[in-house]
Design an enzyme around this catalytic site. Structure first.
Site, PDB file in Angstrom:
ATOM      1  N   HIS A 753       0.853  -1.190   0.000  1.00 46.25           N
ATOM      2  CA  HIS A 753       0.000   0.000   0.000  1.00 46.25           C
ATOM      3  C   HIS A 753       0.887   1.239   0.000  1.00 46.25           C
ATOM      4  O   HIS A 753       1.727   1.402   0.881  1.00 46.25           O
ATOM      5  CB  HIS A 753      -0.891   0.053   1.257  1.00 46.25           C
ATOM      6  N   GLN A 754       0.691   2.093  -0.975  1.00 46.86           N
ATOM      7  CA  GLN A 754       1.430   3.348  -1.036  1.00 46.86           C
ATOM      8  C   GLN A 754       0.418   4.492  -1.045  1.00 46.86           C
ATOM      9  O   GLN A 754      -0.563   4.434  -1.778  1.00 46.86           O
ATOM     10  CB  GLN A 754       2.317   3.408  -2.282  1.00 46.86           C
TER      11      GLN A 754
END
Length: 821
Positions: A753-754
């Site tokens: 997850h960015q």
């Protein structure tokens, strides 16, 4: 073996013919070497743009171009690389009781199956890391006796003349000792070199396939390769073996086409095949998009065509897909540009290596600049929602309260946001029931219960009977409801939108009007490969522009387009993850989990818990959550500690019965996106403490669930047989292993997850967009992806991304209505 680096066939769309081709990846990788320069558009194209020239700076790392210009590693570098691959995966004697497949696995070295050549291709054609030059320098040094002595020390010396040897001439035993010393070295660059070569070598070996789509290790490690339940329609091969065209009268039966290629088939328009450009132009015009096809004599850097639309959406994932669907349903003409390719259900390989090349950014080979965090990001039609692990968790209330109170964003306490959450969850069919729990999640749930707690059912965008461990490689039956099965279907069925895969936006077009403080977005310029020819460029003229490239790609696009907000690319959060593992042998029919259950099967995420003792707190409360991953052999092998060639093969033979649980932190630390392949990141001390606290609980969960052996991914490779030690020894082991530092490149940290790199805020001083999703700098330019998160979220972000994008879509509709009136 499959060949990485080729530009693979972009799966056909309704108006385009399929072309047979080899492997490939997103627009950033796997293409022919570029010649990068500053180009200006004059002449014919200018007549369509009020006489103003358009300047576009091509965007690539000059270091990468320098190294890729040679096209391959030198003979000296390959000699060192082959020796390194055989160091990590040598030919070793199997146990006397080993069956034939296991014996062959142990006796086969990396070089025997061409792994060094594959790794060489990965380095040259797929790796875009800014420190790649260090790998090549190290390989060259190891091809000399003096370079070997500098990097390896006295272990490389011989008792006989000549006393100094290059690395390939050092004995296997000493090479293993040298590699192990690198993994624990005082020198950071040696630890970085160890990690890089280990990742590339093991990933290549355990994911490469032969002509029969098989791998020499898979039978030995009890792995079937592709999902054995996946059976493409019998007529797929026949239809896919020849180039097909569907004319503008739609002669082919649409139902059959959709069955074979998925519900987006009719709306996929490919520009990659030169002989089909006219067909593609016809398709665009049939959908109502005015297209100006420029003279055939027009050559790059001038555009080959100009497309007009109401809205252009860059990216088709959880953000872009939602906005595109909402706008198309409202009657606006929407053009979606996707850097990745379209992988239709029945064209999925469901093989880890090919799928990563096809569906992940840079083929899954993304890491922070110091290699401390390994990053996975989807790059295909549907974006991350096509390859994620199904978790569909609503934005936690403590997060919406923080964003509305501390960041003064009223959106997150509004009725619109509540409506958005309900709408997107209903669209995805989110539910929490589980018919049959998979191996890893059953372990997590039982371990929690044995410790006196309980696990929370994870809401998922799939049905209760969806028992598929391959969804990280694409969903074979469409029951996982990512945007390619929901919002983008709305786009296509509305008749108001099309998707252009394999097209990468290179600049947002803007114009300054007299009397206005801000510039106005007027569309984008994008490029694509056309057959074997050089890249071509097209212009899109639009009334509004929505950027949804994800937290890694949106900031570089904005910067290339001339936006100067200092917050662009800053405040990157990664949800850092570290893991623990436990081995559950299947020796008898009374084994638990059941003897027939495997670590790679079943719903990927169905159970979770917080790191704290409070059982009734909402997900993410307390700073971290504990969940389970999807690890097929390639990813499993690069995370497991390597202490010797024999040991890693023994560990891999336990693969199918080794459970993993991970700890995910809501990180206070942050980083910066410099380019899609250059990221810096610094973990905060609080994040490290939360991960250590969670790792301690994870180890106890595994032991409580009945694991015989437990361990972490620390380079020392320590493990303990829970059944053969005292409670005091067990407690000491858990405390020592969970308290190890996590910032020193000794334990792999992962991220799927960015977020936060173009964050939303109440002013331009500390944010990039307002709560409408519109940039402070450019009017009519909206951002609709995870980059707008004000902080890290703390749980899986898909629902939150879609909900914010839904709200942003309402703002875009208001803008379009004003422009229409």
């Amino acid at each position: 073996m499959s060949v990485p680096g080729k530009r693979r066939n972009q799966n056909m769309g309704y108006f385009c013919a399929a072309a047979n081709g080899g492997g490939g990846d997103d627009g950033e990788t796997n293409h022919q070497p570029h010649h990068h320069c500053v180009i200006e558009l004059h002449g014919g194209a200018d007549s369509f743009h009020d006489g103003a020239s358009v300047e576009i700076s091509q965007h690539a790392n000059s270091n990468n171009d320098y190294y890729s210009s040679a096209g391959h590693l030198s003979a000296a570098e390959m000699e060192s690389l082959a020796a390194l691959c055989d160091t990590f995966l040598p030919s070793v004697a199997p146990a006397t009781a080993a069956d034939r497949s296991t014996a062959v696995f142990f006796e086969t070295s990396a070089s025997a199956v061409g792994t060094p050549e594959r790794v060489g291709e990965m380095i040259m054609e797929r790796v875009r890391h800014p420190k790649k030059w260090l790998v090549r320098v190290s390989l060259w040094m190891l091809s000399t006796w003096y370079g070997t002595y500098i990097l390896c020390g006295n272990e490389s010396l011989s008792n006989h003349f000549p006393y100094f040897k290059r690395f390939s001439k050092v004995s296997q035993k000493k090479r293993e000792q040298i590699a192990l010393s690198w993994s624990l070295s005082y020198f950071f660059l040696l630890r970085m070199f160890f990690r890089t070569i280990k990742i590339l070598c093991l990933l290549a070996f355990f994911t490469q396939v032969d002509e029969e789509m098989n791998n020499i290790s898979w039978k030995a490690i009890d792995y079937p390769g592709s999902d054995p339940q996946f059976k493409p329609p019998s007529n797929l091969k026949e239809k896919d073996s020849k180039s097909r065209e569907v004319d503008e009268e739609g002669d082919e039966e649409e139902e059959e086409a959709e069955e074979l290629y998925g519900p987006l088939f009719k709306g996929i328009v490919n520009l990659q095949h030169q002989q089909q450009i006219q067909v593609a132009v016809g398709a665009l015009r049939k959908f109502g998009f005015p297209v100006t096809l420029l003279s055939p004599t027009t050559k790059p850097p001038n555009p080959s065509m100009i497309i007009k639309c109401d809205a252009v959406v860059v990216g088709s994932g959880s953000g872009g897909g939602v906005v595109a669907g909402v706008l198309a349903n409202a009657g606006y003409k929407v053009l979606v540009l996707e850097k990745g390719s379209y992988c239709a259900r029945t064209n999925l390989s469901l093989l880890e290596g090919p799928a990563m090349e096809e569906m992940y950014q840079s083929s899954g080979l993304v890491a922070t600049d110091n290699m401390n965090v390994l990053i996975l990001a989807g790059s295909t039609v549907g974006g991350g929602s096509t390859v994620n692990w199904s978790a569909s968790i609503k934005t936690p209330s403590h997060v919406t309260k923080e964003w509305s109170d501390e960041y003064e964003l009223e959106l997150f306490r509004s009725n619109l946001y509540k409506e958005a959450i309900d709408v997107v969850c209903k669209k995805m069919g989110v539910q929490s029931e589980i018919d049959n729990e998979g191996f890893n999640n059953a372990v997590l749930r039982k371990g929690c219960e044995e410790l006196g707690g309980h696990a929370i059912n994870i809401p998922r965008n799939s049905t209760s009977d969806h028992y598929c461990g391959w969804c990280c490689l694409g969903c074979r039956d469409g029951r996982k409801k990512g945007t390619a099965e929901t919002w983008l279907v709305d786009l296509v069925r509305s008749g108001n939108g099309v998707i252009l895969p394999g097209c990468e936006a290179i600049k947002i077009r803007q114009e300054k009007k007299h009397g206005r403080e801000r510039k106005m977005a007027k569309g984008v310029a994008f490029e694509f490969w056309c057959g074997s020819a050089a890249k071509q460029m097209c212009l899109v003229e639009s009334k509004v522009t929505i950027v949804a490239c994800g937290a890694l790609n949106t900031p570089p696009l904005l910067k290339r387009s001339g936006l100067r907000n200092p917050n662009i690319g800053k405040n990157l959060h990664l949800h850092p993850v570290t893991m623990a593992w436990g081995y559950f042998p299947a020796e008898t029919d009374k084994s638990w989990p059941e003897k027939d259950k495997k670590s790679y099967e079943g719903g990927i995420m169905t159970a979770m818990c917080n790191i704290g003792p409070e059982p009734n707190q909402e997900p993410g409360y307390g700073g971290a959550v504990i969940q389970t991953p999807a690890l097929h052999p390639g990813l499993f092998s690069i995370l497991m500690p390597w202490v010797s060639g024999t040991n890693i093969k023994q560990r891999m033979c336990k693969f199918s019965r080794t459970a993993h649980v991970f700890v995910l932190a809501r990180d206070k630390g942050s980083g910066t996106v410099k380019s899609p392949s250059s990221l810096s990141y610094k973990m905060d001390n609080v994040d490290e403490q939360n991960l250590q606290k969670g790792l301690e609980k994870a180890l106890k969960i595994l032991a409580a669930a009945g694991a015989v052996e437990i361990g972490t991914h620390h380079n020392k490779g320590r493990s303990i047989n829970v059944k053969k030690v005292s409670y005091r020894e067990y407690e000491k082991f858990v405390k020592e292993e969970s308290s190890r530092p996590l910032k020193d490149l000794l334990t792999p940290i992962c991220s799927a997850h960015q977020m936060g790199s173009c964050r939303m805020g109440s002013g331009a001083k500390d944010s990039v967009v307002n709560q409408r999703g519109e940039t402070w700098e450019v009017e009519g330019l909206f951002i609709a992806d995870s980059s707008v998160f004000p902080t890290a979220l703390g749980v899986n972000p898909m629902v939150t991304v879609q909900a914010i994008a839904y709200c942003t879509a309402q703002s875009v509709l208001e803008t379009l209505k004003r422009k229409r009136n």
